[in-house]
Design a protein around this motif. Structure first.
Motif, PDB file in Angstrom:
ATOM      1  N   UNK A 145       7.362  12.156   5.172  1.00  0.00           N
ATOM      2  CA  UNK A 145       6.693  11.612   6.496  1.00  0.00           C
ATOM      3  C   UNK A 145       5.977  10.020   6.128  1.00  0.00           C
ATOM      4  N   UNK A 146       5.635   9.888   4.647  1.00  0.00           N
ATOM      5  CA  UNK A 146       5.327   8.829   4.229  1.00  0.00           C
ATOM      6  C   UNK A 146       6.260   7.653   3.925  1.00  0.00           C
ATOM      7  N   UNK A 147       7.348   8.446   3.518  1.00  0.00           N
ATOM      8  CA  UNK A 147       8.746   7.505   3.057  1.00  0.00           C
ATOM      9  C   UNK A 147       9.338   6.863   4.605  1.00  0.00           C
ATOM     10  N   UNK A 176       4.554  19.886   0.264  1.00  0.00           N
ATOM     11  CA  UNK A 176       4.254  18.494  -0.615  1.00  0.00           C
ATOM     12  C   UNK A 176       5.705  17.679  -0.213  1.00  0.00           C
ATOM     13  N   UNK A 177       6.769  18.029  -0.270  1.00  0.00           N
ATOM     14  CA  UNK A 177       7.927  17.294   0.276  1.00  0.00           C
ATOM     15  C   UNK A 177       7.920  16.830   1.478  1.00  0.00           C
ATOM     16  N   UNK A 211      12.277  12.827  -6.195  1.00  0.00           N
ATOM     17  CA  UNK A 211      11.918  14.153  -6.732  1.00  0.00           C
ATOM     18  C   UNK A 211      11.992  15.409  -5.879  1.00  0.00           C
ATOM     19  N   UNK A 212      12.887  15.233  -4.787  1.00  0.00           N
ATOM     20  CA  UNK A 212      13.079  16.301  -3.842  1.00  0.00           C
ATOM     21  C   UNK A 212      13.709  17.426  -4.287  1.00  0.00           C
ATOM     22  N   UNK A 213      14.746  17.122  -5.422  1.00  0.00           N
ATOM     23  CA  UNK A 213      15.528  18.359  -5.867  1.00  0.00           C
ATOM     24  C   UNK A 213      14.759  19.010  -7.243  1.00  0.00           C
ATOM     25  N   UNK A 214      13.495  18.574  -7.590  1.00  0.00           N
ATOM     26  CA  UNK A 214      12.869  18.775  -8.740  1.00  0.00           C
ATOM     27  C   UNK A 214      12.121  20.538  -8.333  1.00  0.00           C
ATOM     28  N   UNK A 218       0.652  -1.277   0.007  1.00  0.00           N
ATOM     29  CA  UNK A 218       0.132   0.078   0.077  1.00  0.00           C
ATOM     30  C   UNK A 218       0.635   1.389   0.040  1.00  0.00           C
ATOM     31  N   UNK A 219       1.601   1.329   0.860  1.00  0.00           N
ATOM     32  CA  UNK A 219       2.562   2.473   0.912  1.00  0.00           C
ATOM     33  C   UNK A 219       3.600   2.742  -0.086  1.00  0.00           C
ATOM     34  N   UNK A 220       3.992   1.896  -0.864  1.00  0.00           N
ATOM     35  CA  UNK A 220       4.846   1.846  -1.968  1.00  0.00           C
ATOM     36  C   UNK A 220       4.012   2.835  -3.060  1.00  0.00           C
ATOM     37  N   UNK A 221       3.031   3.044  -3.026  1.00  0.00           N
ATOM     38  CA  UNK A 221       2.117   3.753  -4.129  1.00  0.00           C
ATOM     39  C   UNK A 221       1.888   5.255  -3.886  1.00  0.00           C
ATOM     40  N   UNK A 222       2.647   5.737  -2.550  1.00  0.00           N
ATOM     41  CA  UNK A 222       2.193   7.037  -2.024  1.00  0.00           C
ATOM     42  C   UNK A 222       3.812   7.495  -1.537  1.00  0.00           C
ATOM     43  N   UNK A 223       4.711   6.987  -2.018  1.00  0.00           N
ATOM     44  CA  UNK A 223       5.982   7.801  -1.593  1.00  0.00           C
ATOM     45  C   UNK A 223       6.962   7.945  -2.919  1.00  0.00           C
TER      46      UNK A 223
END
Length: 620
Positions: free
Chosen positions: A371-373, A365-366, A356-359, A346-351
């Protein structure tokens, strides 16, 4: 064809009902095996076990090629000033004046990543063991659709041929990185590797995705509908749970990559602007406006992060099975292990956007993705705790498969800890383009998945080929590989923290990095030696197929149903009725039992001395 028709009630739509063969059915099976040609039996086979071997041997070929490519670019990174003229007979024009062509270096990195992630660790691992183990462990004659299963392999094979052919075209293979970010991948005129090689890459991946979807539908349908009598979901081995959830992930995630590849083809060939906007080449503005390369990153990583678990979850399931068998203990926390697999899925679809933190994404949003990661570390930690608890005070048999399983846990923990660091947006922005990231994902996904693959091959080789692999060669293979992996990737964490950049062809132009010259040579030597150590496995594998010691029916004294078949099962797996299931798959070292294992097909009425109170009721 009679040999391709299951003879139990499952073939007529029944779920979990075993029906004995009739004499007529046995006669049909007997005749069919004699009438099959080599082509129908071993090439265009619909037998899940043969298809599994096809996936495995094709995956071994790709692993050798991917390892060779990595050795080539490690030569460049370890000795950037050395002459490589001796590679000219192999690489031809890609060696210029004794130096590796910089654009070909990018192609090597691209093809290495593509091959290892998709063609080896996705198709080679999941394609092999999902095919081989699902019918055997749930008590089915074959997959739900043998023809669809055959198509799954041949789509993969055609995809492989196309990808392999891209290595030999004039402009070279794709060179945009295995993540194929636009605009480099969207503009055929950008660099030579953006031309025909990139087109072949996209066509190959489209066919590869079709293969994965065909396989995934088959795996899910088979597990839901074709379980033998008594095989409830709560009695499935953890291998089957992991294959089932992996197939679900693939069905939901791979179509997104397919759409991204299709839109990229439109941008490249039909003048659209899904991923292009405000692009200049040689000072000339291109007409493309309105697109966003960031959109492609979202589409790619929506598959890319579940892909990490599509790769690692089959290994998790196999390691759980191998550890319980060789620790002679029930798996610790069976339901918690299933729950953690569900949580990871489940969590693999929301992280996905933690890549893409450097985009330049919105910091709020980051923080959500961060948090989800960090949350996804919880089910991973549950699994790790349960593996360690399974080993604790076990009567451990250190088979080669067990060693690779323990090595898997070690690498998963080591790489996972650095994942917590990279899951923090502030830290990731600093280290995103350094070797710290390379070291992280090679440990947690690449190397640990390979260890799960090796563990599975060593453990189920007797059932695949009816012979045993040599354990001494297996020990040599394990220790050389285990030490090699850590000698390669631990130093990479250090140079990454120091800012050493990834994807650079040469670092000699930076005085800051000259102090790492010796360490880079050390990493390259360790990587090349670790690659050559894999030929111990290659020799052991192919030699043992023909000359290995003959296996017994259940050499590991395991509980699951595949060990109730003949030493080398024929098409249909069981010569008579499919055995019914009465218990879970981890009844090891049960107090009061006459032996330290009780197979799933043994009724409770035959184990009165070891039955628990609720099991006594089931025996009455």
């Amino acid at each position: 064809m009679a040999a391709n028709i299951p003879t139990n009630a499952q073939a007529q739509g029944g779920i979990g009902v075993s029906v004995p063969h009739t004499e007529h059915e046995d006669h049909l099976h007997h005749d069919e095996h004699h009438e099959q040609s080599f082509i129908s039996k071993y090439v265009f086979s619909t037998d899940h076990k043969v298809i599994a071997k096809q996936f495995l041997i094709t995956g071994i070929f790709w692993a050798i090629l991917g390892g060779t490519l990595s050795s080539l670019f490690r030569l460049q990174l370890g000795w950037p000033e050395a002459t490589l003229e001796w590679l000219t007979p192999v690489l031809g024009k890609w060696v210029e004046a004794g130096k590796l062509n910089p654009e070909f270096y990018l192609a090597l990195v691209t093809m290495h990543g593509t091959i290892m992630v998709f063609f080896v660790l996705t198709a080679g691992l999941s394609g092999t063991f999902s095919n081989f183990l699902i019918p055997l462990q749930i008590g089915a004659r074959d997959m739900a659709s043998g023809f669809m299963n055959m198509l799954s392999y041949w789509f993969f094979f055609i995809s492989s041929v196309i990808m392999f052919s891209s290595l030999f075209i004039e402009t070279g293979p794709a060179a945009a990185g295995w993540t194929i970010y636009p605009p480099l991948s969207a503009l055929p005129q950008a660099i030579p590797g953006s031309g025909a090689g990139m087109t072949l890459w996209l066509v190959s991946m489209a066919l590869f995705i079709v293969s994965q979807l065909l396989g995934g539908v088959n795996y899910i349908t088979t597990i839901i509908n074709l379980r033998t009598r008594g095989m409830s979901m709560s009695k499935l081995p953890l291998t089957i749970w992991s294959f089932f959830l992996t197939a679900v992930l693939g069905l939901l995630a791979f179509p997104v990559l397919f759409s991204a590849a299709l839109l990229l083809i439109f941008d490249r060939s039909f003048g659209t602007s899904f991923f292009l906007s405000d692009i200049y080449i040689a000072g000339q503005a291109l007409p493309n406006t309105g697109g966003s390369p960031i959109l492609f990153q979202h589409l790619f990583w929506f598959l890319g992060h579940p892909e990490v678990y599509i790769v690692i979850m089959p290994a998790m399931g196999m390691v759980s099975e191998i550890m319980a068998t060789n620790a002679r203990k029930p798996i610790f926390g069976y339901r918690a292990m299933i729950g953690s697999l569900l949580g990871i899925s489940l969590l693999s679809f929301v992280v996905w956007a933690h890549h893409m933190f450097v985009t330049g994404m919105n910091p709020f949003l980051g923080s959500v993705f961060m948090f989800l990661t960090l949350i996804i570390a919880v089910p991973s930690a549950v699994k790790t705790f349960n593996w360690l608890a399974t080993l604790w005070r076990g009567n451990i048999r250190f088979t080669t498969a067990m060693l690779f399983s323990i090595g898997f846990v070690s690498l998963f923990v080591s790489g996972g800890l650095t994942g917590i660091i990279l899951g923090n947006a502030a830290l990731d922005i600093q280290m995103h383009n350094t070797y710290f990231v390379v070291a992280h994902f090679h440990l947690v996904m690449g190397s640990s998945a390979f260890f799960g693959l090796f563990a599975g091959v060593y453990h189920w080789f007797p059932k695949m080929f009816g012979r045993m692999m040599d354990e001494k060669l297996g020990y040599i293979h394990f220790w050389l590989t285990f030490l090699g992996v850590y000698l390669v990737f631990l130093p990479m964490h250090y140079v990454g923290i120091a800012g050493f950049p990834r994807r650079y062809y040469s670092w000699t132009g930076f005085d800051t990095f000259s102090q790492f010259a010796d360490l880079n040579k050390f990493i390259s030597v360790a990587a090349i030696l670790a690659f050559f150590a894999q030929f111990v496995f290659i020799f052991n594998f192919f030699y043992s197929i023909f000359r290995g010691r003959r296996a017994t029916e259940n050499p590991w004294q395991s509980n699951t149903l595949e060990w109730t078949t003949p030493v080398v099962p024929g098409h249909g797996n069981w010569p008579g009725a499919i055995p019914a299931v009465y218990r879970w798959p981890y009844d090891y070292s049960k107090p009061g039992a006459e032996t330290d294992f009780i197979p799933q097909n043994v009724p409770f009425s035959q184990t009165q001395s070891s039955n628990m109170p609720y099991e006594r009721e089931m025996a009455d």
